[in-house]
Design a protein around this motif. Structure first.
Motif, PDB file in Angstrom:
ATOM      1  N   GLU A 109      12.816   2.993  10.988  1.00  0.00           N
ATOM      2  CA  GLU A 109      11.974   1.869  11.409  1.00  0.00           C
ATOM      3  C   GLU A 109      10.932   2.328  12.428  1.00  0.00           C
ATOM      4  O   GLU A 109       9.764   1.923  12.378  1.00  0.00           O
ATOM      5  CB  GLU A 109      12.831   0.756  12.005  1.00  0.00           C
ATOM      6  N   THR A 110      11.364   3.185  13.363  1.00  0.00           N
ATOM      7  CA  THR A 110      10.453   3.662  14.403  1.00  0.00           C
ATOM      8  C   THR A 110       9.391   4.592  13.832  1.00  0.00           C
ATOM      9  O   THR A 110       8.194   4.477  14.158  1.00  0.00           O
ATOM     10  CB  THR A 110      11.243   4.397  15.496  1.00  0.00           C
ATOM     11  N   GLU A 111       9.810   5.511  12.972  1.00  0.00           N
ATOM     12  CA  GLU A 111       8.896   6.536  12.480  1.00  0.00           C
ATOM     13  C   GLU A 111       7.997   6.049  11.341  1.00  0.00           C
ATOM     14  O   GLU A 111       6.830   6.440  11.257  1.00  0.00           O
ATOM     15  CB  GLU A 111       9.705   7.759  12.006  1.00  0.00           C
ATOM     16  N   LEU A 112       8.536   5.230  10.471  1.00  0.00           N
ATOM     17  CA  LEU A 112       7.790   4.852   9.264  1.00  0.00           C
ATOM     18  C   LEU A 112       7.137   3.488   9.355  1.00  0.00           C
ATOM     19  O   LEU A 112       6.168   3.219   8.631  1.00  0.00           O
ATOM     20  CB  LEU A 112       8.715   4.898   8.045  1.00  0.00           C
ATOM     21  N   GLY A 113       7.664   2.627  10.207  1.00  0.00           N
ATOM     22  CA  GLY A 113       7.122   1.272  10.295  1.00  0.00           C
ATOM     23  C   GLY A 113       5.619   1.233  10.508  1.00  0.00           C
ATOM     24  O   GLY A 113       4.896   0.548   9.760  1.00  0.00           O
ATOM     25  N   PRO A 114       5.088   1.961  11.504  1.00  0.00           N
ATOM     26  CA  PRO A 114       3.632   1.914  11.738  1.00  0.00           C
ATOM     27  C   PRO A 114       2.810   2.470  10.563  1.00  0.00           C
ATOM     28  O   PRO A 114       1.620   2.176  10.461  1.00  0.00           O
ATOM     29  CB  PRO A 114       3.458   2.787  12.985  1.00  0.00           C
ATOM     30  N   LYS A 115       3.437   3.275   9.716  1.00  0.00           N
ATOM     31  CA  LYS A 115       2.703   3.894   8.604  1.00  0.00           C
ATOM     32  C   LYS A 115       2.716   3.039   7.336  1.00  0.00           C
ATOM     33  O   LYS A 115       2.057   3.383   6.353  1.00  0.00           O
ATOM     34  CB  LYS A 115       3.301   5.271   8.284  1.00  0.00           C
ATOM     35  N   LEU A 116       3.485   1.965   7.379  1.00  0.00           N
ATOM     36  CA  LEU A 116       3.648   1.158   6.159  1.00  0.00           C
ATOM     37  C   LEU A 116       2.498   0.160   6.032  1.00  0.00           C
ATOM     38  O   LEU A 116       2.578  -0.976   6.501  1.00  0.00           O
ATOM     39  CB  LEU A 116       4.999   0.442   6.192  1.00  0.00           C
ATOM     40  N   ARG A 117       1.439   0.608   5.403  1.00  0.00           N
ATOM     41  CA  ARG A 117       0.276  -0.253   5.187  1.00  0.00           C
ATOM     42  C   ARG A 117       0.035  -0.375   3.686  1.00  0.00           C
ATOM     43  O   ARG A 117      -0.027   0.637   2.975  1.00  0.00           O
ATOM     44  CB  ARG A 117      -0.959   0.328   5.866  1.00  0.00           C
ATOM     45  N   ILE A 118      -0.116  -1.596   3.227  1.00  0.00           N
ATOM     46  CA  ILE A 118      -0.378  -1.856   1.817  1.00  0.00           C
ATOM     47  C   ILE A 118      -1.780  -2.445   1.671  1.00  0.00           C
ATOM     48  O   ILE A 118      -2.093  -3.473   2.299  1.00  0.00           O
ATOM     49  CB  ILE A 118       0.670  -2.811   1.220  1.00  0.00           C
ATOM     50  N   GLU A 119      -2.608  -1.789   0.876  1.00  0.00           N
ATOM     51  CA  GLU A 119      -3.968  -2.266   0.618  1.00  0.00           C
ATOM     52  C   GLU A 119      -3.997  -3.114  -0.654  1.00  0.00           C
ATOM     53  O   GLU A 119      -3.085  -3.036  -1.491  1.00  0.00           O
ATOM     54  CB  GLU A 119      -4.918  -1.070   0.466  1.00  0.00           C
ATOM     55  N   ASP A 120      -5.053  -3.911  -0.782  1.00  0.00           N
ATOM     56  CA  ASP A 120      -5.223  -4.705  -2.006  1.00  0.00           C
ATOM     57  C   ASP A 120      -5.249  -3.809  -3.232  1.00  0.00           C
ATOM     58  O   ASP A 120      -4.760  -4.181  -4.306  1.00  0.00           O
ATOM     59  CB  ASP A 120      -6.512  -5.524  -1.929  1.00  0.00           C
ATOM     60  N   SER A 121      -5.810  -2.619  -3.072  1.00  0.00           N
ATOM     61  CA  SER A 121      -5.889  -1.694  -4.206  1.00  0.00           C
ATOM     62  C   SER A 121      -4.503  -1.272  -4.682  1.00  0.00           C
ATOM     63  O   SER A 121      -4.289  -1.055  -5.881  1.00  0.00           O
ATOM     64  CB  SER A 121      -6.710  -0.463  -3.824  1.00  0.00           C
ATOM     65  N   ASP A 122      -3.534  -1.168  -3.751  1.00  0.00           N
ATOM     66  CA  ASP A 122      -2.169  -0.820  -4.141  1.00  0.00           C
ATOM     67  C   ASP A 122      -1.552  -1.925  -4.992  1.00  0.00           C
ATOM     68  O   ASP A 122      -0.894  -1.662  -6.000  1.00  0.00           O
ATOM     69  CB  ASP A 122      -1.299  -0.595  -2.891  1.00  0.00           C
ATOM     70  N   VAL A 123      -1.778  -3.173  -4.558  1.00  0.00           N
ATOM     71  CA  VAL A 123      -1.244  -4.315  -5.299  1.00  0.00           C
ATOM     72  C   VAL A 123      -1.923  -4.419  -6.659  1.00  0.00           C
ATOM     73  O   VAL A 123      -1.282  -4.666  -7.688  1.00  0.00           O
ATOM     74  CB  VAL A 123      -1.427  -5.616  -4.496  1.00  0.00           C
ATOM     75  N   ASN A 124      -3.239  -4.215  -6.682  1.00  0.00           N
ATOM     76  CA  ASN A 124      -3.980  -4.292  -7.946  1.00  0.00           C
ATOM     77  C   ASN A 124      -3.487  -3.252  -8.942  1.00  0.00           C
ATOM     78  O   ASN A 124      -3.399  -3.516 -10.149  1.00  0.00           O
ATOM     79  CB  ASN A 124      -5.475  -4.103  -7.687  1.00  0.00           C
ATOM     80  N   GLN A 125      -3.163  -2.078  -8.451  1.00  0.00           N
ATOM     81  CA  GLN A 125      -2.674  -1.024  -9.336  1.00  0.00           C
ATOM     82  C   GLN A 125      -1.337  -1.397  -9.956  1.00  0.00           C
ATOM     83  O   GLN A 125      -1.093  -1.153 -11.145  1.00  0.00           O
ATOM     84  CB  GLN A 125      -2.537   0.292  -8.546  1.00  0.00           C
ATOM     85  N   VAL A 126      -0.450  -2.028  -9.170  1.00  0.00           N
ATOM     86  CA  VAL A 126       0.836  -2.474  -9.707  1.00  0.00           C
ATOM     87  C   VAL A 126       0.616  -3.536 -10.777  1.00  0.00           C
ATOM     88  O   VAL A 126       1.229  -3.511 -11.854  1.00  0.00           O
ATOM     89  CB  VAL A 126       1.741  -3.018  -8.581  1.00  0.00           C
ATOM     90  N   MET A 127      -0.291  -4.496 -10.504  1.00  0.00           N
ATOM     91  CA  MET A 127      -0.544  -5.575 -11.465  1.00  0.00           C
ATOM     92  C   MET A 127      -1.200  -5.057 -12.744  1.00  0.00           C
ATOM     93  O   MET A 127      -1.012  -5.624 -13.827  1.00  0.00           O
ATOM     94  CB  MET A 127      -1.421  -6.645 -10.814  1.00  0.00           C
ATOM     95  N   LYS A 128      -1.917  -3.970 -12.606  1.00  0.00           N
ATOM     96  CA  LYS A 128      -2.537  -3.371 -13.791  1.00  0.00           C
ATOM     97  C   LYS A 128      -1.488  -2.778 -14.712  1.00  0.00           C
ATOM     98  O   LYS A 128      -1.575  -2.883 -15.948  1.00  0.00           O
ATOM     99  CB  LYS A 128      -3.536  -2.294 -13.354  1.00  0.00           C
TER     100      LYS A 128
END
Length: 476
Positions: A109-128
């Protein structure tokens, strides 16, 4: 697992809310404090009914009796620790597994939490690639994929930092040991048991085999014993089929290394000293010690003989009567005031079914059965009811607490005595055996309460009524 857990105070974990009220201590024994919120949770557990084949009226549940039991259990755990039972292999493994899970979670949680960013492009790729998903579902998939990616990257970094090295020369020997335990167990297994048992780790592995290294890293190691303990956590049908080969052994090793390697990193950063973690580990250790110490005390009690069982039945055949049953309809009310208004309406000639549809928390419910096992402490108020009688307002168990209700009795099915039979004898045997074991535990608890100094703050529990507590629970 270090000895620090054993010395840790069972103190309250720091509250996330600095404005939260201070916890109220209600008892103390040794270095353990029992708090009022813990007693309240236990009261809610103890008051809940238990369906049993033959109902036996339970002792009254009071704050005093339950708190005494909690203190006695802590004394039992202390005695188990004094006897060295905390070194039991199963207890140590359970504590180690919980510690690993908790400190690794905090590390990630400490090490990875700040790095967990999801962009719209990531979501769009999944929906594709998965067009049937909603956008929220696609975001969940994207987040999980990102978490997995970050976790794999971080594990690789930690493994390199901590100089993880597999001892590949021992993989083939581990496969040979696996085949021996699988095909030639020291003790015969049951006719349908075709898998390696936990007990074989103790009985079939030599000390040299248990300590055989499969991997080393700064702050720890992974042995053949660890490998077999991991394997035995797999449900037998899901265990790999290629464990007769070094490659199969290595794949299981890979699964097992992540927790210990990340735990070593977490310990190097002091996560294992977190008071909340230490408190949780102590509670688990105390619980396991409680059961282990009780087990030691009762292990030599023999099963009752056929003659003893028959005498037990003859002493009170009513204990083995069928459970009495009431067929009823109920009006569940949100509070006592509403229940009293409904009662008044009934007394003035109101129709029960119509009032149920208007006021009950459960409106469209068919008549159903109430038994001593379903009612518990409330059965005494129902036991002498008669057909067509309306009872209440009286409390009843509802959701995770209790509510007020009106009950209309349709049918009363009384208890029926039963003749002695093979089936009754079997039930009587285990009831008698259970009573003898409980008496032995109660005698031990009495001894230990005299042995270990303790203090109960009776003035702080005087107003704790379990039924009132249950009635104040919010539905979940």
């Amino acid at each position: 697992m270090t000895g620090s857990v054993l010395r840790a105070q069972n103190a309250p974990a720091p509250s996330a809310d600095p404005n939260a009220p201070a916890r109220v201590a209600v008892a103390a024994i040794g270095d353990v404090t029992i708090f009022q919120d813990e007693l309240v949770r236990r009261l809610l557990q103890e008051i809940r009914p238990h369906e049993e084949q033959f109902y036996q009226e339970p002792p009254a549940v009071t704050a005093q009796s339950v708190l005494r039991k909690m203190v006695a259990e802590k004394a039992t755990s202390m005695e188990g620790r004094r006897l060295g039972l905390d070194k039991d292999e199963q207890i140590r493994r359970a504590v180690t597994q919980l510690e690993t899970a908790r400190i690794v979670t905090r590390l990630l949680e400490t090490e990875l939490g700040p790095k967990l960013r999801i962009e719209d492009s990531d979501v769009n790729q999944v929906m594709k690639t998965r067009p049937k998903l909603t956008r929220d579902q696609a975001k969940t998939v994207a987040v999980q994929a990102k978490v997995n990616q970050l976790r794999e990257q971080y594990y690789a970094e930690v493994a390199a930092k901590r100089h993880l090295a597999k001892v590949t020369g021992n993989l083939a020997r581990t496969a040979e040991i696996h085949q021996r335990l699988l095909l030639r167990p020291r003790q015969p297994r049951g006719p349908t048991q075709y898998w390696i048992l936990n007990s074989q780790i103790v009985t079939d592995l030599s000390d040299e085999e248990k300590s055989l290294l499969l991997a080393t890293f700064d702050g720890g190691q992974f042995t053949v014993k660890d490998w077999f303990q991991l394997l035995c956590e797999f449900p037998p049908p899901r265990r790999p089929k290629d464990l007769d080969k070094a490659e199969g052994v290595e794949r299981v090793l890979e699964m097992g290394l992540r927790g210990p390697v990340l735990a070593a990193e977490a310990k190097s950063r002091g996560y294992d000293k977190d008071p909340e973690v230490l408190s949780e580990l102590r509670r688990l250790e105390d619980d396991r010690l409680l059961y282990k110490t009780q087990e030691v005390r009762v292990k030599d009690i023999p099963e009752p003989t056929a003659e003893q069982v028959k005498a037990y039945f003859d002493a009170d055949p009513s204990r083995f009567a069928t459970n009495p049953t009431l067929k009823v309809d109920q009006i569940w009310c949100p509070d006592k005031e509403t229940a009293q208004k409904v009662r008044t309406a009934i007394d003035q000639g109101g129709d029960f079914d119509a009032l149920r549809k208007e006021h009950s928390l459960q409106k469209d419910v068919s008549p159903y059965s109430l038994t001593p096992g379903s009612e518990g402490v409330f059965w005494a108020q129902l036991a002498k009811s008669e057909p067509n009688q309306v009872l209440g307002p009286i409390p009843g168990f509802y959701g995770n607490g209790a509510k007020w209700r009106l009950i209309k009795v349709h049918e009363v099915i009384p208890a029926k005595t039963q003749d002695y039979s093979e089936q009754i004898a079997s039930s009587a045997k285990w009831m008698l055996f259970g009573e003898e074991r409980r008496r032995a535990v109660e005698a031990m608890e009495k001894e230990l309460l005299e042995k270990y100094p303790h203090e109960v703050y009776s003035d702080r529990i005087r107003d704790l009524d379990p039924v009132e507590i249950a009635l104040k629970q919010q539905d979940k």
